[in-house]
Motif scaffolding. Structure first.
Motif, PDB file in Angstrom:
ATOM      1  N   PRO A 210      41.199  32.973  30.457  1.00  9.68           N
ATOM      2  CA  PRO A 210      40.535  32.438  31.527  1.00  9.68           C
ATOM      3  C   PRO A 210      39.855  31.403  31.297  1.00  9.68           C
ATOM      4  N   PHE A 211      39.305  31.364  30.247  1.00  8.12           N
ATOM      5  CA  PHE A 211      38.584  29.719  30.096  1.00  8.12           C
ATOM      6  C   PHE A 211      39.420  28.491  29.797  1.00  8.12           C
TER       7      PHE A 211
ATOM      8  N   ASN B 294      31.684  56.091  44.531  1.00  8.95           N
ATOM      9  CA  ASN B 294      31.052  57.230  44.530  1.00  8.95           C
ATOM     10  C   ASN B 294      31.483  57.935  43.272  1.00  8.95           C
ATOM     11  N   ALA B 295      30.965  59.239  43.130  1.00  7.59           N
ATOM     12  CA  ALA B 295      31.005  59.879  41.753  1.00  7.59           C
ATOM     13  C   ALA B 295      32.450  60.480  41.567  1.00  7.59           C
ATOM     14  N   GLU B 296      33.144  60.659  42.494  1.00  6.66           N
ATOM     15  CA  GLU B 296      34.833  60.910  42.231  1.00  6.66           C
ATOM     16  C   GLU B 296      35.486  59.975  41.793  1.00  6.66           C
ATOM     17  N   ARG B 297      35.123  58.567  42.154  1.00  5.54           N
ATOM     18  CA  ARG B 297      36.001  57.549  42.143  1.00  5.54           C
ATOM     19  C   ARG B 297      35.472  56.688  40.955  1.00  5.54           C
ATOM     20  N   GLN B 298      34.356  56.782  40.473  1.00  6.47           N
ATOM     21  CA  GLN B 298      33.548  55.811  39.618  1.00  6.47           C
ATOM     22  C   GLN B 298      34.666  55.643  38.298  1.00  6.47           C
ATOM     23  N   THR B 299      35.491  56.519  37.806  1.00  5.58           N
ATOM     24  CA  THR B 299      36.358  56.249  36.723  1.00  5.58           C
ATOM     25  C   THR B 299      37.445  55.092  37.133  1.00  5.58           C
ATOM     26  N   SER B 300      37.738  54.909  38.264  1.00  7.19           N
ATOM     27  CA  SER B 300      38.894  54.053  38.630  1.00  7.19           C
ATOM     28  C   SER B 300      38.434  52.419  38.949  1.00  7.19           C
ATOM     29  N   ALA B 301      37.021  52.388  39.036  1.00  8.59           N
ATOM     30  CA  ALA B 301      36.639  50.875  39.105  1.00  8.59           C
ATOM     31  C   ALA B 301      36.810  50.179  37.886  1.00  8.59           C
ATOM     32  N   TYR B 302      36.989  48.811  38.018  1.00 17.50           N
ATOM     33  CA  TYR B 302      37.249  47.846  36.800  1.00 17.50           C
ATOM     34  C   TYR B 302      35.822  47.301  36.479  1.00 17.50           C
ATOM     35  N   SER B 303      35.679  47.214  35.324  1.00 21.85           N
ATOM     36  CA  SER B 303      34.603  46.502  34.670  1.00 21.85           C
ATOM     37  C   SER B 303      34.612  44.885  35.274  1.00 21.85           C
ATOM     38  N   PHE B 304      33.353  44.224  34.765  1.00 24.68           N
ATOM     39  CA  PHE B 304      33.177  42.854  35.201  1.00 24.68           C
ATOM     40  C   PHE B 304      34.065  41.998  34.486  1.00 24.68           C
ATOM     41  N   LEU B 305      34.162  42.362  33.323  1.00 26.58           N
ATOM     42  CA  LEU B 305      35.098  41.512  32.287  1.00 26.58           C
ATOM     43  C   LEU B 305      36.359  41.698  32.638  1.00 26.58           C
ATOM     44  N   GLU B 306      36.951  43.027  32.971  1.00 24.29           N
ATOM     45  CA  GLU B 306      38.409  42.803  33.575  1.00 24.29           C
ATOM     46  C   GLU B 306      38.569  42.166  34.942  1.00 24.29           C
ATOM     47  N   THR B 307      37.668  42.186  35.620  1.00 26.01           N
ATOM     48  CA  THR B 307      37.747  41.294  37.008  1.00 26.01           C
ATOM     49  C   THR B 307      37.781  39.917  36.585  1.00 26.01           C
ATOM     50  N   VAL B 308      36.901  39.441  35.862  1.00 30.18           N
ATOM     51  CA  VAL B 308      37.212  37.817  35.500  1.00 30.18           C
ATOM     52  C   VAL B 308      38.204  37.423  34.861  1.00 30.18           C
ATOM     53  N   CYS B 309      38.880  38.432  34.185  1.00 34.01           N
ATOM     54  CA  CYS B 309      40.011  38.431  33.674  1.00 34.01           C
ATOM     55  C   CYS B 309      41.427  38.276  34.264  1.00 34.01           C
ATOM     56  N   VAL B 310      41.288  39.279  35.354  1.00 31.62           N
ATOM     57  CA  VAL B 310      42.300  39.091  36.401  1.00 31.62           C
ATOM     58  C   VAL B 310      42.296  37.827  37.164  1.00 31.62           C
ATOM     59  N   TYR B 311      41.078  37.209  37.725  1.00 27.91           N
ATOM     60  CA  TYR B 311      41.050  36.035  38.294  1.00 27.91           C
ATOM     61  C   TYR B 311      41.256  34.988  37.588  1.00 27.91           C
ATOM     62  N   GLY B 312      40.910  35.008  36.300  1.00 21.03           N
ATOM     63  CA  GLY B 312      41.215  33.720  35.403  1.00 21.03           C
ATOM     64  C   GLY B 312      42.678  33.518  35.342  1.00 21.03           C
ATOM     65  N   TYR B 313      43.380  34.666  34.928  1.00 19.68           N
ATOM     66  CA  TYR B 313      44.626  34.447  34.612  1.00 19.68           C
ATOM     67  C   TYR B 313      45.606  34.269  36.081  1.00 19.68           C
ATOM     68  N   SER B 314      44.972  34.506  37.310  1.00 21.10           N
ATOM     69  CA  SER B 314      45.698  34.417  38.692  1.00 21.10           C
ATOM     70  C   SER B 314      45.640  32.875  38.932  1.00 21.10           C
ATOM     71  N   LEU B 315      44.884  32.025  38.186  1.00 15.77           N
ATOM     72  CA  LEU B 315      44.681  30.642  38.500  1.00 15.77           C
ATOM     73  C   LEU B 315      45.735  29.728  37.723  1.00 15.77           C
ATOM     74  N   PHE B 316      46.462  30.595  36.921  1.00 14.36           N
ATOM     75  CA  PHE B 316      47.561  29.770  36.047  1.00 14.36           C
ATOM     76  C   PHE B 316      48.595  29.140  36.903  1.00 14.36           C
ATOM     77  N   ILE B 317      49.036  29.781  38.043  1.00 15.83           N
ATOM     78  CA  ILE B 317      50.014  29.148  38.768  1.00 15.83           C
ATOM     79  C   ILE B 317      49.683  27.821  39.459  1.00 15.83           C
ATOM     80  N   TYR B 318      48.307  27.478  39.595  1.00 18.68           N
ATOM     81  CA  TYR B 318      47.860  26.146  40.343  1.00 18.68           C
ATOM     82  C   TYR B 318      47.955  25.018  39.150  1.00 18.68           C
ATOM     83  N   ILE B 319      48.212  25.323  37.766  1.00 16.81           N
ATOM     84  CA  ILE B 319      48.326  24.295  36.653  1.00 16.81           C
ATOM     85  C   ILE B 319      49.654  23.584  36.985  1.00 16.81           C
ATOM     86  N   PRO B 320      50.830  24.248  36.954  1.00 18.84           N
ATOM     87  CA  PRO B 320      52.093  23.557  37.401  1.00 18.84           C
ATOM     88  C   PRO B 320      52.004  23.048  38.845  1.00 18.84           C
ATOM     89  N   THR B 321      51.422  23.724  39.647  1.00 25.66           N
ATOM     90  CA  THR B 321      51.398  23.311  41.180  1.00 25.66           C
ATOM     91  C   THR B 321      50.727  22.124  41.373  1.00 25.66           C
TER      92      THR B 321
END
Length: 302
Positions: free
Chosen positions: A116-117, A181-208
């Motif tokens: 991402p960086f 909530n308590a039942e769905r707490q395990t399905s949430a992403y961590s902050f680092l995973e969220t940043v990683c997804v957003y960072g790699y999603s911007l790659f397509i804009y480089i050739p564009t």
């Protein structure tokens, strides 16, 4: 030369005296000592295998102790990826497939900040340089146009891209964590995973952004539409499984906000860095209708 009798094993007098003094003492023969050594080697090998298995289980389970956040080793773990992993994640970001969650299939509990960086840094320079090139090509041939490098656009691009790559994931992660909530707490992403997804999603804009330097408005808008669809699909496929169990209104509002913010970044870069300046040649001494009427009255014959 030694005789064969000299090569035979003989009992030493000191050992004989010790056995006579303590008949119950245990003795160790050569065969038994070799067996003990071999058994000791087997026990040593088993202990080594157990240590390796224990260390492997700690690495897989994430139970290995980490250093404090004030140490260099703590941040070094965020860049612990190789070229193969980075290329695989870039490939997954430009070819999103339905049902293939980017976090589950590409990150695999090992998010990084290396990709991402450098993606954000490369996007900053590609947008700024391509924007300058597009402005130059669109005004090429105009005698009144004088090219001036716009270095301030690099700073503006850096602020826009890095703020988006950090603040938007922070808001998305905070909102989704709050909605869990308590039942769905395990399905949430961590902050680092969220940043990683957003960072790699911007790659397509480089050739564009490089192709945006072609000074054709319809082509630029077509490219931005394709890039938004590809990049937005990565975010939708990744975050929809987390919010779909929530209420329908909240789920669709969350996904709409994610897509809109992503589209605003692309449209904003297009409108600011790749705008086509329409220069109109104005006469040196402009005239107005009032001036024309006044001139007509003066020159009217008597």
């Amino acid at each position: 030369m030694a005789s064969p009798d000299d090569l035979k094993f003989q009992e030493f007098e000191e050992a004989t005296d010790l056995l006579a003094a303590d008949p119950g003492a245990s003795t160790l023969s050569i065969s038994s000592s070799s067996a003990a050594v071999s058994s000791g080697d087997i026990r040593l090998d088993l202990s080594d295998d157990e240590d390796n298995q224990q260390e492997s289980s700690e690495l897989l389970g994430g139970e290995k102790q980490t250093s404090g956040f004030w140490t260099f080793e703590y941040y070094q773990s965020f860049f612990n990826v190789d070229t193969v992993q980075v290329l695989d994640r870039i490939k997954g970001s430009v070819m999103p497939l339905p049902g293939r969650n980017f976090v589950r299939h590409h990150i695999r509990n090992n998010p990084d900040l290396y990709g991402p960086f450098w993606i954000c840094a490369t996007l900053v320079f590609s947008v700024a340089i391509s924007g300058n090139l597009s402005t130059f090509l669109s005004n090429k041939g105009d005698p009144q146009y004088h090219y001036r490098p716009q270095f301030h656009k690099v700073t503006i691009a850096a602020v826009a891209v890095f703020l988006y790559a950090w603040l938007v994931p922070l808001g998305v992660w905070g909102f989704m964590t709050w909605r869990q909530n308590a039942e769905r707490q395990t399905s949430a992403y961590s902050f680092l995973e969220t940043v990683c997804v957003y960072g790699y999603s911007l790659f397509i804009y480089i050739p564009t952004s490089i192709l945006w330097s072609i000074p054709f408005g319809w082509l630029q808008w077509l490219l931005i539409l394709i890039a938004m669809v590809i990049s937005g699909s990565v975010l939708v496929i990744t975050f929809w499984p987390v919010v779909r169990d929530d209420t329908k209104t909240t789920a669709f509002a969350t996904m709409a906000t994610i897509v809109v913010l992503h589209a605003l970044l692309a449209i904003g870069c297009k409108m600011y860095f790749f705008q086509t300046e329409e220069l109109t040649v104005s006469p040196s001494s402009p005239t107005t209708p009032a001036m024309l009427n006044h001139t007509a009255l003066i020159t009217k014959p008597q």
